[in-house]
Design a protein around this motif. Structure first.
Motif, mmCIF file in Angstrom:
data_model
loop_
_atom_site.group_PDB
_atom_site.id
_atom_site.type_symbol
_atom_site.label_atom_id
_atom_site.label_comp_id
_atom_site.label_asym_id
_atom_site.label_seq_id
_atom_site.Cartn_x
_atom_site.Cartn_y
_atom_site.Cartn_z
ATOM 1 N N ASP A 195 50.046 7.763 -3.040
ATOM 2 C CA ASP A 195 49.327 6.527 -2.121
ATOM 3 C C ASP A 195 47.990 7.041 -1.335
ATOM 4 O O ASP A 195 47.916 6.647 -0.163
ATOM 5 C CB ASP A 195 50.405 6.260 -0.980
ATOM 6 C CG ASP A 195 50.244 4.765 -0.331
ATOM 7 O OD1 ASP A 195 49.490 4.115 -0.915
ATOM 8 O OD2 ASP A 195 51.037 4.477 0.701
ATOM 9 N N ARG A 226 55.665 -2.871 0.356
ATOM 10 C CA ARG A 226 55.206 -3.369 -1.042
ATOM 11 C C ARG A 226 56.496 -3.993 -1.699
ATOM 12 O O ARG A 226 57.714 -3.381 -1.325
ATOM 13 C CB ARG A 226 54.451 -2.341 -2.006
ATOM 14 C CG ARG A 226 53.085 -2.061 -1.459
ATOM 15 C CD ARG A 226 52.624 -0.948 -2.470
ATOM 16 N NE ARG A 226 51.214 -0.679 -1.825
ATOM 17 C CZ ARG A 226 50.647 0.640 -1.955
ATOM 18 N NH1 ARG A 226 51.369 1.565 -2.165
ATOM 19 N NH2 ARG A 226 49.734 0.934 -1.346
ATOM 20 N N GLY A 264 46.734 7.499 2.895
ATOM 21 C CA GLY A 264 47.918 6.623 3.450
ATOM 22 C C GLY A 264 47.604 6.090 4.712
ATOM 23 O O GLY A 264 48.373 5.593 5.398
ATOM 24 N N ILE A 278 54.318 11.088 -0.543
ATOM 25 C CA ILE A 278 53.989 9.609 -0.888
ATOM 26 C C ILE A 278 52.374 9.453 -0.589
ATOM 27 O O ILE A 278 51.774 9.007 -1.482
ATOM 28 C CB ILE A 278 54.667 8.570 0.014
ATOM 29 C CG1 ILE A 278 54.138 7.140 -0.583
ATOM 30 C CG2 ILE A 278 54.450 8.602 1.569
ATOM 31 C CD1 ILE A 278 55.036 5.958 -0.208
ATOM 32 N N ASN A 279 51.871 10.250 0.611
ATOM 33 C CA ASN A 279 50.342 10.471 0.917
ATOM 34 C C ASN A 279 49.933 11.556 1.601
ATOM 35 O O ASN A 279 50.870 12.147 2.143
ATOM 36 C CB ASN A 279 49.999 8.941 1.341
ATOM 37 C CG ASN A 279 50.899 8.767 2.944
ATOM 38 O OD1 ASN A 279 50.963 9.464 3.410
ATOM 39 N ND2 ASN A 279 51.343 7.456 2.738
ATOM 40 N N GLU A 304 58.906 -1.434 -3.047
ATOM 41 C CA GLU A 304 59.546 -0.588 -1.885
ATOM 42 C C GLU A 304 60.619 -0.868 -1.482
ATOM 43 O O GLU A 304 61.712 -0.047 -0.863
ATOM 44 C CB GLU A 304 58.430 -0.126 -1.157
ATOM 45 C CG GLU A 304 57.203 0.737 -1.758
ATOM 46 C CD GLU A 304 56.291 0.699 -0.844
ATOM 47 O OE1 GLU A 304 55.377 1.955 -0.756
ATOM 48 O OE2 GLU A 304 55.904 0.154 0.187
#
Length: 468
Positions: free
Chosen positions: A331, A112, A334, A301-302, A115
């Motif tokens: 996230d 993204r 993920g 993050i996930n 990021e």
């Protein structure tokens, strides 16, 4: 940061098992000088010349592709090194329009916009925005023949058409590939999907992972052996067409200090620096704990990435013990493949829950259900493997080790529908995560006096001390 979550009684009664962190290696004092040396002196001169020597004698003004990690990795090394590397290239001189920064996404989603600064650093983003692109594993691929099993050997077209490919990676342990970085930057990093699929399929046995498919293991690891052969073929083909491939590999300690930084041939340098990795990431415990609490850190993050933390923690928990993973998971899952496969396992596990609530033995009924779920998921994986499908096999394998009801997750980012698909029990409640964790431990203490281990870095290779 989570602090003050262990009750005083655990500490005063010596029920916190010490994690003996690695002795470490000296940090590099002058990282810029070390980077320059890695470019000007090859650590594997019998295999490849230094980058400086190659540019001085063979460069014809063609494209140069720099491979870097994607958003799923910490990216500390490349934020620090990429600006200096780009400046060095332009001073050769390499035209800016000839330089591409290729994100080794493998089969992950595109990064993204927000990021990119974390991946390449504020000096590179957005100044180099027009020269940065993610790899796509199904489009613009160059072919390099086939593996012995017939799998097509394909590589990112932009990289393959370049005059030079520079791999800027660092080393970490990997739960099925052994050690990340190095050749993993090429396969699966910028490889075609069919090659990545064939590489990953080597991880499976009849049920669960195959022998030697494990963290830190290279020799005898079928995933690594297949990857190495694929990369060897790619390197030979690139060499024959005049493409120079050079690796700049670093090892960072848990404090993100550089302890190694060298340049050379990608496979040989990967093996060489793995010895340094052992010095900074092999952690030891005197015995297995009843409860292991692990921070997923950047892997949080996930759920897909956080599974690596659960894998690390499972090495330090006794069979039938409890693993608690702390991972925000903003996230979510993920990975869509991961989610869809857990839809196969979830009904099996829910039926076991109903049986246990009706009076069935949770140990016996739970073990049977976990094995049925694992077998059903793995059968689906093997019929139509795609990246992400290995994750539920690993997660259910760790669940089989801990036993029914003994995998816990403290997170904030999972929707109720996603939670219902996973084999976790959840540490819920609002407010401070540390307070929620402490409340959970205090409740557990009312029912049993357990030993605890806290693993604050999910990339540690946790091993029981020799002779224990």
């Amino acid at each position: 940061m989570l602090e003050d979550f262990l009750p005083d009684s655990i500490l005063s009664e010596n029920r916190l098992i010490p994690l003996r962190t690695p002795a470490g290696a000296p940090e590099i004092r002058d990282v810029d000088r070390a980077l320059l040396r890695s470019l000007e002196v090859s650590s594997t001169p019998d295999l490849v010349p230094s980058l400086r020597d190659w540019f001085a004698t063979r460069y014809k003004g063609g494209d140069v592709t720099v491979i870097v990690d994607d958003y799923t990795r910490p990216c500390v090394h490349q934020r620090r090194l990429l600006p200096g590397l780009l400046q060095w290239l332009i001073a050769r001189p390499v035209s800016r329009e000839r330089i591409s920064i290729l994100i080794a996404t493998a089969t992950h989603r595109d990064p993204r916009v927000e990021e990119y600064p974390n991946m390449v650093g504020p000096e590179v983003w957005p100044a180099w925005r027009d020269r940065i692109l993610p790899h796509h594993d199904t489009g613009d691929l160059e072919s390099f023949g086939a593996m012995p099993d017939g799998t097509a050997v394909q590589l990112n077209g932009r990289a393959a058409r370049s005059e030079a490919i520079l791999s800027l990676s660092d080393l970490d342990y990997h739960y099925f590939a052994g050690v990340s970085g190095g050749p993993k930057h090429l396969v699966p990093g910028i490889a075609g999907r069919s090659l990545t699929t064939a590489d990953h399929l080597r991880m499976f046995s009849e049920l669960g992972f195959a022998p030697n498919v494990d963290m830190g293991i290279l020799d005898g690891n079928p995933v690594y052996e297949y990857k190495r052969e694929a990369v060897r073929r790619i390197l030979e083909s690139l060499r024959s067409r005049g493409t120079f491939v050079y690796a700049i590999i670093s090892v960072l300690n848990p404090r993100h200090g550089f302890v190694a930084l060298e340049g050379g041939e990608v496979i040989a340098l990967h093996r060489r620096l793995r010895e340094v990795l052992d010095k900074v990431y092999v952690a030891e415990v005197p015995g297995l704990a009843d409860v292991v609490i692990v921070s997923a850190a950047h892997l949080g993050i996930n759920v897909y990435q956080a599974g690596k933390a659960i894998n690390a923690a499972a090495r330090a928990v006794r069979p039938g013990g409890t693993v608690v993973c702390v991972a925000p998971c903003p996230d979510g899952f993920g990975n869509s493949e991961f989610r869809e496969l857990m839809r196969i396992a979830a009904p099996i596990l829910r039926e076991a829950t109903r049986r246990i609530e009706a009076g069935a033995d949770p140990v016996v009924e739970g073990a049977r259900a976990i094995e049925r779920a694992l077998r059903a998921v793995q059968e689906a994986v093997m019929k139509d493997f795609r990246i992400g499908k290995q994750k539920p096999v690993d997660l259910l394998s760790q669940y089989r080790r801990t036993g029914w009801g003994n995998l816990w997750l403290l997170c904030d980012g999972l929707a109720a529908e996603d939670r219902a698909l996973l084999p976790f029990r959840y540490i819920d409640g609002g407010g401070d995560p540390a307070a929620r964790l402490r409340e959970w431990i205090e409740d557990l203490e009312k029912r049993s006096r357990s030993t605890y281990l806290v693993v604050d870095d999910p990339t540690y290779w946790v091993r029981v001390s020799a002779g224990r």
